[in-house]
Scaffold this active site. Structure first.
Site, PDB file in Angstrom:
ATOM      1  N   SER A 140     -33.832 -70.212  82.653  1.00  0.00           N
ATOM      2  CA  SER A 140     -32.694 -71.133  82.128  1.00  0.00           C
ATOM      3  C   SER A 140     -32.253 -71.067  81.588  1.00  0.00           C
ATOM      4  O   SER A 140     -31.933 -70.106  80.606  1.00  0.00           O
ATOM      5  CB  SER A 140     -33.443 -72.757  82.200  1.00  0.00           C
ATOM      6  OG  SER A 140     -32.204 -73.331  81.370  1.00  0.00           O
ATOM      7  N   HIS A 182     -31.193 -69.903  86.673  1.00  0.00           N
ATOM      8  CA  HIS A 182     -31.218 -71.650  86.631  1.00  0.00           C
ATOM      9  C   HIS A 182     -29.904 -71.041  86.054  1.00  0.00           C
ATOM     10  O   HIS A 182     -29.583 -71.128  84.800  1.00  0.00           O
ATOM     11  CB  HIS A 182     -32.308 -71.987  86.389  1.00  0.00           C
ATOM     12  CG  HIS A 182     -32.189 -73.962  85.968  1.00  0.00           C
ATOM     13  ND1 HIS A 182     -32.068 -74.153  87.090  1.00  0.00           N
ATOM     14  CD2 HIS A 182     -31.477 -74.235  84.953  1.00  0.00           C
ATOM     15  CE1 HIS A 182     -31.977 -75.925  87.394  1.00  0.00           C
ATOM     16  NE2 HIS A 182     -31.407 -76.149  86.058  1.00  0.00           N
ATOM     17  N   ASP A 234     -27.081 -74.467  84.278  1.00  0.00           N
ATOM     18  CA  ASP A 234     -27.270 -75.527  83.721  1.00  0.00           C
ATOM     19  C   ASP A 234     -25.801 -76.093  83.776  1.00  0.00           C
ATOM     20  O   ASP A 234     -24.838 -75.276  83.110  1.00  0.00           O
ATOM     21  CB  ASP A 234     -27.708 -76.040  82.814  1.00  0.00           C
ATOM     22  CG  ASP A 234     -29.570 -76.434  82.781  1.00  0.00           C
ATOM     23  OD1 ASP A 234     -29.515 -77.285  83.622  1.00  0.00           O
ATOM     24  OD2 ASP A 234     -30.408 -75.627  82.332  1.00  0.00           O
ATOM     25  N   MET A 237     -22.775 -78.823  82.411  1.00  0.00           N
ATOM     26  CA  MET A 237     -22.852 -80.119  82.159  1.00  0.00           C
ATOM     27  C   MET A 237     -21.593 -80.514  81.351  1.00  0.00           C
ATOM     28  O   MET A 237     -20.347 -79.580  80.900  1.00  0.00           O
ATOM     29  CB  MET A 237     -23.783 -80.247  80.950  1.00  0.00           C
ATOM     30  CG  MET A 237     -25.240 -79.747  81.141  1.00  0.00           C
ATOM     31  SD  MET A 237     -26.271 -79.503  79.794  1.00  0.00           S
ATOM     32  CE  MET A 237     -25.900 -78.172  79.069  1.00  0.00           C
ATOM     33  N   HIS A 262     -27.161 -76.322  88.653  1.00  0.00           N
ATOM     34  CA  HIS A 262     -28.184 -77.892  88.618  1.00  0.00           C
ATOM     35  C   HIS A 262     -26.651 -78.675  87.613  1.00  0.00           C
ATOM     36  O   HIS A 262     -26.354 -78.216  86.603  1.00  0.00           O
ATOM     37  CB  HIS A 262     -29.309 -77.704  87.291  1.00  0.00           C
ATOM     38  CG  HIS A 262     -29.479 -78.992  87.520  1.00  0.00           C
ATOM     39  ND1 HIS A 262     -30.393 -79.495  86.342  1.00  0.00           N
ATOM     40  CD2 HIS A 262     -29.042 -80.564  87.660  1.00  0.00           C
ATOM     41  CE1 HIS A 262     -30.704 -81.097  85.991  1.00  0.00           C
ATOM     42  NE2 HIS A 262     -30.204 -81.254  86.940  1.00  0.00           N
ATOM     43  N   MET A 266     -25.164 -81.442  85.800  1.00  0.00           N
ATOM     44  CA  MET A 266     -25.026 -82.526  85.502  1.00  0.00           C
ATOM     45  C   MET A 266     -23.771 -82.849  85.513  1.00  0.00           C
ATOM     46  O   MET A 266     -23.226 -83.160  83.952  1.00  0.00           O
ATOM     47  CB  MET A 266     -25.729 -82.203  84.013  1.00  0.00           C
ATOM     48  CG  MET A 266     -27.476 -81.948  84.477  1.00  0.00           C
ATOM     49  SD  MET A 266     -28.265 -81.336  82.953  1.00  0.00           S
ATOM     50  CE  MET A 266     -28.126 -79.645  82.934  1.00  0.00           C
ATOM     51  N   MET A 292     -37.357 -83.738  86.998  1.00  0.00           N
ATOM     52  CA  MET A 292     -36.518 -83.845  85.543  1.00  0.00           C
ATOM     53  C   MET A 292     -38.143 -84.419  84.922  1.00  0.00           C
ATOM     54  O   MET A 292     -38.903 -85.328  85.122  1.00  0.00           O
ATOM     55  CB  MET A 292     -35.915 -84.100  85.105  1.00  0.00           C
ATOM     56  CG  MET A 292     -34.546 -83.606  85.708  1.00  0.00           C
ATOM     57  SD  MET A 292     -34.311 -81.710  85.268  1.00  0.00           S
ATOM     58  CE  MET A 292     -33.770 -81.686  83.614  1.00  0.00           C
ATOM     59  N   GLY A 312     -29.655 -82.556  79.204  1.00  0.00           N
ATOM     60  CA  GLY A 312     -28.525 -82.202  78.815  1.00  0.00           C
ATOM     61  C   GLY A 312     -29.182 -81.055  77.756  1.00  0.00           C
ATOM     62  O   GLY A 312     -28.129 -80.645  76.894  1.00  0.00           O
ATOM     63  N   PHE A 313     -30.326 -80.873  76.519  1.00  0.00           N
ATOM     64  CA  PHE A 313     -30.303 -80.489  75.960  1.00  0.00           C
ATOM     65  C   PHE A 313     -31.725 -79.808  76.242  1.00  0.00           C
ATOM     66  O   PHE A 313     -32.708 -80.161  77.076  1.00  0.00           O
ATOM     67  CB  PHE A 313     -31.081 -80.857  74.585  1.00  0.00           C
ATOM     68  CG  PHE A 313     -29.548 -81.443  74.219  1.00  0.00           C
ATOM     69  CD1 PHE A 313     -28.290 -80.758  73.468  1.00  0.00           C
ATOM     70  CD2 PHE A 313     -28.917 -82.890  74.143  1.00  0.00           C
ATOM     71  CE1 PHE A 313     -27.287 -81.138  72.915  1.00  0.00           C
ATOM     72  CE2 PHE A 313     -27.556 -82.943  73.867  1.00  0.00           C
ATOM     73  CZ  PHE A 313     -27.397 -82.647  73.216  1.00  0.00           C
ATOM     74  N   GLY A 314     -32.027 -78.445  75.268  1.00  0.00           N
ATOM     75  CA  GLY A 314     -32.964 -78.010  75.559  1.00  0.00           C
ATOM     76  C   GLY A 314     -33.868 -78.274  75.123  1.00  0.00           C
ATOM     77  O   GLY A 314     -33.872 -78.347  73.705  1.00  0.00           O
ATOM     78  N   GLY A 315     -35.090 -77.535  74.528  1.00  0.00           N
ATOM     79  CA  GLY A 315     -36.201 -77.994  73.894  1.00  0.00           C
ATOM     80  C   GLY A 315     -37.187 -78.890  73.462  1.00  0.00           C
ATOM     81  O   GLY A 315     -36.938 -79.188  72.434  1.00  0.00           O
ATOM     82  N   ASP A 340     -38.093 -79.030  85.997  1.00  0.00           N
ATOM     83  CA  ASP A 340     -37.386 -78.392  84.620  1.00  0.00           C
ATOM     84  C   ASP A 340     -37.508 -79.498  84.001  1.00  0.00           C
ATOM     85  O   ASP A 340     -37.726 -80.697  84.000  1.00  0.00           O
ATOM     86  CB  ASP A 340     -35.998 -78.639  85.516  1.00  0.00           C
ATOM     87  CG  ASP A 340     -34.549 -77.736  84.227  1.00  0.00           C
ATOM     88  OD1 ASP A 340     -35.344 -77.372  83.190  1.00  0.00           O
ATOM     89  OD2 ASP A 340     -34.123 -78.501  84.613  1.00  0.00           O
ATOM     90  N   GLY A 341     -38.416 -79.092  82.112  1.00  0.00           N
ATOM     91  CA  GLY A 341     -37.872 -79.507  80.696  1.00  0.00           C
ATOM     92  C   GLY A 341     -39.339 -79.452  80.715  1.00  0.00           C
ATOM     93  O   GLY A 341     -40.505 -80.205  80.872  1.00  0.00           O
ATOM     94  N   GLY A 387     -36.753 -72.528  80.077  1.00  0.00           N
ATOM     95  CA  GLY A 387     -35.934 -72.089  79.056  1.00  0.00           C
ATOM     96  C   GLY A 387     -36.074 -71.771  77.440  1.00  0.00           C
ATOM     97  O   GLY A 387     -36.938 -69.712  77.781  1.00  0.00           O
ATOM     98  N   SER A 388     -36.352 -72.106  77.057  1.00  0.00           N
ATOM     99  CA  SER A 388     -36.180 -72.459  75.239  1.00  0.00           C
ATOM    100  C   SER A 388     -38.025 -71.201  75.344  1.00  0.00           C
ATOM    101  O   SER A 388     -38.313 -70.002  75.016  1.00  0.00           O
ATOM    102  CB  SER A 388     -36.775 -73.051  74.332  1.00  0.00           C
ATOM    103  OG  SER A 388     -35.856 -74.005  74.502  1.00  0.00           O
TER     104      SER A 388
END
Length: 216
Positions: A9, A34, A36, A38, A67, A69, A138, A143-146, A174-175, A196-197
């Site tokens: 991500s 990937h 994102d 938004m 992706h 959003m 998901m 909307g937000f990572g981590g 993803d998530g 991601g994170s």
């Protein structure tokens, strides 16, 4: 069982040193980048703009998995395809005619997909599966990572794993995904993973090596 496909991500990369991160991921042999996107409306956060796409393309030829959003994604399909999107995933809740938007994505030459929020019912979107090359499940609210992985999504992932065999779509998750989660979820029929994170927190090369070794 095939090796998991890795989608780093880019939202979670070091944007102050983005060229370095992109080169490193490319040399490691990741499968997709990937992206994102938004709009601050469909989800509360903003990202990623055309300048980030151009930066990724400058340093890598790895396919872009986009992706969206955003509300009314049909308006922006051509825009992101021209920025290099090879997979374009939309949310069924974000527009008025999801089937037509998926057809529009395919007409541009990109692969169409739908993203399912944790609370989205599989039954309500099953009619769209024949139109999709990808389904992005998901395991956090977008909307937000981590964020914390939602354990309540696991039964749904099992169901989607079975449906992927029936309908022929590629299932991606993803998530809050890490090496341990991939070891848990890969046997359920999930072949592709957005990371991601967890990937950028330590050593991306070592983490990807570990994932491939554990799932060989």
């Amino acid at each position: 069982m095939h090796l998991p496909k890795i989608h780093p991500s880019i939202l979670c990369a070091d944007h102050g040193n983005l060229g370095h991160d992109i080169r490193l991921l490319t040399e490691t042999g990741v499968d997709y980048m990937h992206m994102d996107v938004m709009d601050g409306d469909f989800v509360p956060n903003f990202g990623l703009g055309a300048e980030i796409f151009n930066c990724v393309r400058r340093y890598s030829d790895v396919p872009l998995d986009v992706h969206l959003m955003i509300r009314n994604p049909a308006r922006k399909i051509k825009f992101f395809r021209e920025l290099g999107a090879e997979i374009i995933t939309i949310h069924p809740e974000a527009g008025t005619n999801t089937a037509a938007t998926l057809a529009q994505i395919r007409e541009t030459g990109a692969k169409p997909g739908i993203a399912l929020n944790p609370e989205t019912s599989v039954e309500n979107v099953k009619n769209l599966f024949p139109l999709c090359d990808y389904v992005l499940a998901m395991t956090v609210n977008p909307g937000f990572g981590g964020q914390k992985f939602l354990e309540s999504t696991v039964p749904k992932l099992k169901m989607l794993g079975e449906l992927s065999k029936k309908y022929g779509f590629t299932l991606c998750v993803d998530g809050n995904i890490n090496a341990e989660r991939i070891r848990q979820l890969h046997p359920l029929g999930i072949t592709n993973f957005v990371i991601g994170s967890a990937l950028f927190r330590d050593d991306p090369v070592e983490m990807i090596r570990k994932i491939r070794e554990e799932n060989a």
